[in-house]
Design a protein around this motif. Sequence first.
Motif, PDB file in Angstrom:
ATOM      1  N   PRO A   1     -28.730 -28.256  58.475  1.00  0.00           N
ATOM      2  CA  PRO A   1     -29.991 -27.924  58.693  1.00  0.00           C
ATOM      3  C   PRO A   1     -30.365 -26.536  58.433  1.00  0.00           C
ATOM      4  O   PRO A   1     -31.273 -26.431  57.897  1.00  0.00           O
ATOM      5  N   ILE A   2     -29.395 -25.567  58.551  1.00  0.00           N
ATOM      6  CA  ILE A   2     -29.621 -24.137  57.959  1.00  0.00           C
ATOM      7  C   ILE A   2     -30.004 -24.231  56.149  1.00  0.00           C
ATOM      8  O   ILE A   2     -30.727 -23.611  55.839  1.00  0.00           O
ATOM      9  N   GLY A   3     -28.934 -25.106  55.790  1.00  0.00           N
ATOM     10  CA  GLY A   3     -29.344 -25.141  54.239  1.00  0.00           C
ATOM     11  C   GLY A   3     -30.636 -25.811  53.804  1.00  0.00           C
ATOM     12  O   GLY A   3     -31.448 -25.417  52.999  1.00  0.00           O
ATOM     13  N   ALA A   4     -31.212 -26.884  54.769  1.00  0.00           N
ATOM     14  CA  ALA A   4     -32.380 -27.619  54.410  1.00  0.00           C
ATOM     15  C   ALA A   4     -33.646 -26.567  54.582  1.00  0.00           C
ATOM     16  O   ALA A   4     -34.456 -26.701  53.958  1.00  0.00           O
ATOM     17  N   LEU A   5     -33.499 -25.602  55.802  1.00  0.00           N
ATOM     18  CA  LEU A   5     -34.511 -24.824  55.902  1.00  0.00           C
ATOM     19  C   LEU A   5     -34.544 -23.867  54.952  1.00  0.00           C
ATOM     20  O   LEU A   5     -35.684 -23.588  54.315  1.00  0.00           O
TER      21      LEU A   5
END
Length: 631
Positions: free
Chosen positions: A298-302
């Motif tokens: 999720p950090i990467g997606a954001l």
Amino acid sequence: MSSSSQFALLSQRRFAPFFFTQFLGAANDNLFKFAFTVLVTYQLQVAWLTPKMAGLVIGALFILPFVLLSATAGQWADKYDKAKIMQSVKVLEIAVMVLAGIGFWMQLVPLLLGCVFLMGLHSTLFGPVKYAYLPQHLSERELTGGNGMVEMGTFVAILLGNVGGGLMMSIPQTGVHWVAGSCFAVAVIGWLAALRIPASPSSDPHLKLNWNPASETWRNLTLAAEYPSVFRSLLGISWMWFFGAVFLSQFPSFAHDVLGGNEQVASLLLVVFSVGIAVGSLLCETFSHRHVEIGLVPIGALGMSVFAFDLYLATRGLSHADGVAMLSVGEFMANHVHWRVMADLALLAFSAGLYSVPMYALIQLRAKPSHRARIIAANNILNALFMIVSSLMAGALLGRGFSIPEVFAATALLNVLVVGYVFWLMPEYIVRLVMLFVTRIVYRLKVRGDENLPTDGAAILVCNHVSFVDAVILGVCSPRPMIFLMDHRIFKTPGMGWFFRAVKAIPIAPQKEDPKAYERAFERARAVLREGELLCLFPEGAITKDGQMQPFKPGIMKILETNPVPVIPSALHNLWGSTFSRIEGAAMAKPLRRGLFNRIGLVVGAPVAPQDVTPEGLQTRVQALLDEPSP
């Protein structure tokens, strides 16, 4: 087998020849494709292949074989020795580069387009073998680091291939000759590296090949769908390739039409992008503490959405006027407006590295070994379909008058919707992010003995019960999902109930209070073990009120009577006195009472055979782990 660092794998034969084989293959793919793209963008005027569409056409031709033949490639990788397949594929690459050399020397665009398709075939055959090879030779603790190295190597290879292709094509008169010779030389060196790859025996030697690509493709997708977490991760990875293809295919036109830069500026953008994704991929091992950590996704997606949209904001007012000289790299760098462009590219690429590596590792870890290559082949099919749709979408938007920055903005917004849907389907990603936050920000967790946590097979983990976040801390240390059996009152804790439901925790009530709920909880616990999962319970039955471990209750014996599985003792250190413990009465009465980053520890002991388990014996073992120094 576990090394102290992912870079140590480069000194070992089980990894190094494979790494350099795939590295050189990726470099050659991109050296050839980018040189060809530069040829038709800057040097040749081909009426039926305009510069704006060249990147899209070349990209679509390259990925077409993934749709047509990935199913067959996956079968081969499961049926035959993976080392021999890789060696054969490199021979094919040499032959294709001979044809490509003729195409460059004579500037035969149709022949070069045919070679793009054949290099796509080369990558189609190599892909399932590449990702099925890693879990066959690396342990769970090495898998994230190994995937990070491969991802880093792939994008450094993309960088070197594109930079090399761009620089050689800019050499007056002899550029195409340099490209032709270099492509052939890299193919030969890659074949020599492949000869050193150790034997990698078949995972399913009796597999009967299905030569019908359509039916086998459908069978592979159906097979992957049998593993929900794996299939949803396949969709997540395929979306990443959709997202990345939009940017990679547009770099030459973006540099030329928007930024007004020459071939070297287009290469610089690829340098920045490739370095960003390589750094993100390598740091996954550090951030995940050498485990498969999907909380990074999720950090990467954001980051992918935020920095892609800011790239649009940074370039929406820029354009190159006809007749104005192209900027050199020095002139481009002298304009501070362009620094924001490069920062956005680097950070969105860094985010893509954090996003993709844990997903690849999760698929390799959880896919059934005998079907792993075919599931990777299903992933390649999905990747190809998503990339084709990506090319069609970008082409359609450009055809309707969208600028390239506007295409980037649309992709950023789509990313929010798509990854949000994936996380909704599979909340495990968000759950792991919460676990990471608790164990890296609220606490600083150190673990000893985590090699005793099994990566597959049914087992029970028992632990002392100190706080309301014990399940969070134990869950982040496990290489796979852990199902918790917990007091029904803790399960209903305000603010934490959603988390316990997301991790499929099993609430249990005292037998005297609710006999039916009591029996229902044990039946669900047995079902977890029958499915080969990892069950965690707290034998004390409640959170300690004084910091001392309470007597273990005999409930575990009720489970072991019907499901005799190994039992793993563990002990949490230094949680007593923290915000979520019951020191001074109610928990959480004084938020962050010890501040942030306070050190806690987990010690995991050796498994105990089911016939040797008693409540008293387990309590003694857990106490002994508590008496050890904190990690």
